[in-house]
Design a protein around this motif. Structure first.
Motif, mmCIF file in Angstrom:
data_model
loop_
_atom_site.group_PDB
_atom_site.id
_atom_site.type_symbol
_atom_site.label_atom_id
_atom_site.label_comp_id
_atom_site.label_asym_id
_atom_site.label_seq_id
_atom_site.Cartn_x
_atom_site.Cartn_y
_atom_site.Cartn_z
ATOM 1 N N GLU A 1 -4.362 8.538 -1.207
ATOM 2 C CA GLU A 1 -4.411 7.086 -1.398
ATOM 3 C C GLU A 1 -4.540 6.725 -2.873
ATOM 4 O O GLU A 1 -3.888 5.784 -3.353
ATOM 5 C CB GLU A 1 -5.573 6.494 -0.609
ATOM 6 N N ALA A 2 -5.375 7.453 -3.615
ATOM 7 C CA ALA A 2 -5.550 7.156 -5.037
ATOM 8 C C ALA A 2 -4.247 7.380 -5.798
ATOM 9 O O ALA A 2 -3.872 6.577 -6.665
ATOM 10 C CB ALA A 2 -6.664 8.024 -5.613
ATOM 11 N N ALA A 3 -3.561 8.471 -5.485
ATOM 12 C CA ALA A 3 -2.287 8.758 -6.146
ATOM 13 C C ALA A 3 -1.249 7.704 -5.799
ATOM 14 O O ALA A 3 -0.487 7.251 -6.665
ATOM 15 C CB ALA A 3 -1.810 10.152 -5.743
ATOM 16 N N HIS A 4 -1.209 7.305 -4.541
ATOM 17 C CA HIS A 4 -0.240 6.298 -4.111
ATOM 18 C C HIS A 4 -0.496 4.972 -4.822
ATOM 19 O O HIS A 4 0.453 4.320 -5.295
ATOM 20 C CB HIS A 4 -0.319 6.107 -2.594
ATOM 21 N N ARG A 5 -1.755 4.570 -4.927
ATOM 22 C CA ARG A 5 -2.076 3.317 -5.620
ATOM 23 C C ARG A 5 -1.624 3.376 -7.077
ATOM 24 O O ARG A 5 -1.061 2.415 -7.605
ATOM 25 C CB ARG A 5 -3.593 3.054 -5.577
ATOM 26 N N ARG A 6 -1.863 4.505 -7.724
ATOM 27 C CA ARG A 6 -1.548 4.619 -9.143
ATOM 28 C C ARG A 6 -0.039 4.605 -9.365
ATOM 29 O O ARG A 6 0.465 3.937 -10.279
ATOM 30 C CB ARG A 6 -2.144 5.919 -9.707
ATOM 31 N N LEU A 7 0.697 5.340 -8.550
ATOM 32 C CA LEU A 7 2.150 5.370 -8.697
ATOM 33 C C LEU A 7 2.761 4.019 -8.356
ATOM 34 O O LEU A 7 3.678 3.550 -9.033
ATOM 35 C CB LEU A 7 2.741 6.467 -7.822
ATOM 36 N N ASP A 8 2.253 3.374 -7.309
ATOM 37 C CA ASP A 8 2.765 2.074 -6.913
ATOM 38 C C ASP A 8 2.537 1.047 -8.021
ATOM 39 O O ASP A 8 3.426 0.235 -8.329
ATOM 40 C CB ASP A 8 2.090 1.631 -5.618
ATOM 41 N N ALA A 9 1.357 1.101 -8.651
ATOM 42 C CA ALA A 9 1.067 0.172 -9.744
ATOM 43 C C ALA A 9 1.983 0.400 -10.932
ATOM 44 O O ALA A 9 2.290 -0.535 -11.683
ATOM 45 C CB ALA A 9 -0.392 0.314 -10.172
ATOM 46 N N ALA A 10 2.442 1.642 -11.100
ATOM 47 C CA ALA A 10 3.358 1.973 -12.199
ATOM 48 C C ALA A 10 4.809 1.688 -11.847
ATOM 49 O O ALA A 10 5.696 1.873 -12.693
ATOM 50 C CB ALA A 10 3.203 3.448 -12.577
ATOM 51 N N GLY A 11 5.063 1.261 -10.607
ATOM 52 C CA GLY A 11 6.430 0.966 -10.183
ATOM 53 C C GLY A 11 7.231 2.192 -9.814
ATOM 54 O O GLY A 11 8.460 2.167 -9.829
ATOM 55 N N ILE A 12 6.535 3.266 -9.456
ATOM 56 C CA ILE A 12 7.194 4.529 -9.117
ATOM 57 C C ILE A 12 7.289 4.640 -7.602
ATOM 58 O O ILE A 12 6.300 4.468 -6.884
ATOM 59 C CB ILE A 12 6.425 5.717 -9.721
#
Length: 328
Positions: A84-95
């Motif tokens: 979940e933490a990785a998904h949030r970070r990538l999603d926030a970066a537009g990845i």
């Protein structure tokens, strides 16, 4: 241990919670290849599909106890919290990553942590490269753009995204120090399991020490996937790369990412390379990765992992490559 995998009856409630009561689960297909979590394709009555991730001891093939110490950058990268933490970070970066429909750790829907995510229809980039190299070129170009975006996202320190984004501090003084210490452990574990590595152990340790000593200190740490091979990139219907197996997402040296990319993409790595890499750090990290890819697979096949021959092949190839550092 006796392994009992998920069956349709167990996942009916999970699908209902994730996708709504209008969708009925008709089949569950366990996908091969994972070693830490179970990955299942969920087939619905309207022909659509989704993917379930299950983090359960029965799905983890790594022998022995794996300590979940998030402060250790290289501890087992598995679990819903990391995902979940990785998904949030990538999603926030537009990845692009598969969309999450459900993430549940309550153990009421299923007796383990579970997530239901989008089933990306285009298969892996690895399969596309093998099937149609020309069609893979635009996806590789987009993946290079993704890597550029990740390089633009720095963290306040190195370590797992779940730890650093939560205000935590990783164990160790620097990326190069933790890589060096891990490489020594991998060398030791590999030498116990392969006589050729044991015979070369002292010389390889000497090269490791020499390479580590030649790396200059650095304070900048950027987003890295850590195991970004072409099998960990899906291709969506618009031809965009979609990152999967993201639990190991870290803030770390960019060379750690590129050492792995170079190992896994072979001649296609030229599309992904970056001019700003420190080649001394690349050499050091490449040897460290080779040793990890010997020790890890040899340890994995001491258990009941089904893909034993593939793991032996990975260990053998990386052993031969590691020996080239000492003229072997």
């Amino acid at each position: 241990m006796e392994r009992r995998f998920a069956v349709r009856e167990q996942l009916t409630g999970v699908v209902r919670a994730a996708l709504g009561a209008e969708h009925r689960l008709v089949d569950v297909l366990r996908l091969r290849g994972g070693s830490k979590k179970g990955v299942y394709r969920l087939v619905l009555d309207d022909g659509s599909t989704a993917i379930a991730y299950i983090w359960d001891a029965a799905e983890n093939y790594w022998p022995g106890l794996q300590v979940e110490d998030h402060a250790d950058a290289f501890s087992a990268a598995s679990g819903l919290e990391l995902f979940e933490a990785a998904h949030r970070r990538l999603d926030a970066a537009g990845i692009r990553t598969p969309r999450i429909y459900l993430a549940d750790r309550g153990r009421e829907l299923y007796p383990a942590d579970v997530a239901v995510v989008e089933d990306v229809p285009g298969g892996t980039l690895e399969a596309l490269i093998q099937r149609d190299p020309a069609a893979a070129q635009p996806v590789l170009a987009r993946l290079a753009e993704t890597l550029e975006v990740m390089r633009g996202h720095a963290g306040p320190g190195f370590g797992k995204v779940a730890l650093v984004d939560g205000g935590g501090v990783a164990t160790g003084r620097s990326c190069e120090q933790v890589v060096f210490e891990r490489a020594l452990v991998d060398l030791e574990e590999g030498a116990v399991r392969d006589a050729r590595l044991a015979a070369a152990r002292d010389r390889l340790e000497g090269v490791l020490r020499e390479l580590a000593a030649g790396v200059r200190p650095r304070s900048a740490h950027v987003l890295v996937h850590g195991e970004l091979g072409p099998d960990h990139v899906l291709v969506d219907s618009a031809g965009r790369p979609v990152l999967i197996d993201i639990e190991g997402l870290m803030y770390f040296d960019v060379e750690w990412e590129h050492a792995f990319l170079r190992l896994r993409f072979h001649e296609d790595y030229a599309r992904l390379s970056w001019d700003g890499l420190d080649e001394r750090r690349m050499s050091f990290y490449t040897l460290a990765m080779r040793l990890s890819l010997v020790a890890g697979p040899l340890r994995l096949i001491e258990g009941d992992f089904p893909g034993r021959e593939a793991m032996r092949g990975i260990a053998e190839h990386n052993l031969q490559q590691a020996l080239t550092f000492i003229g072997g």
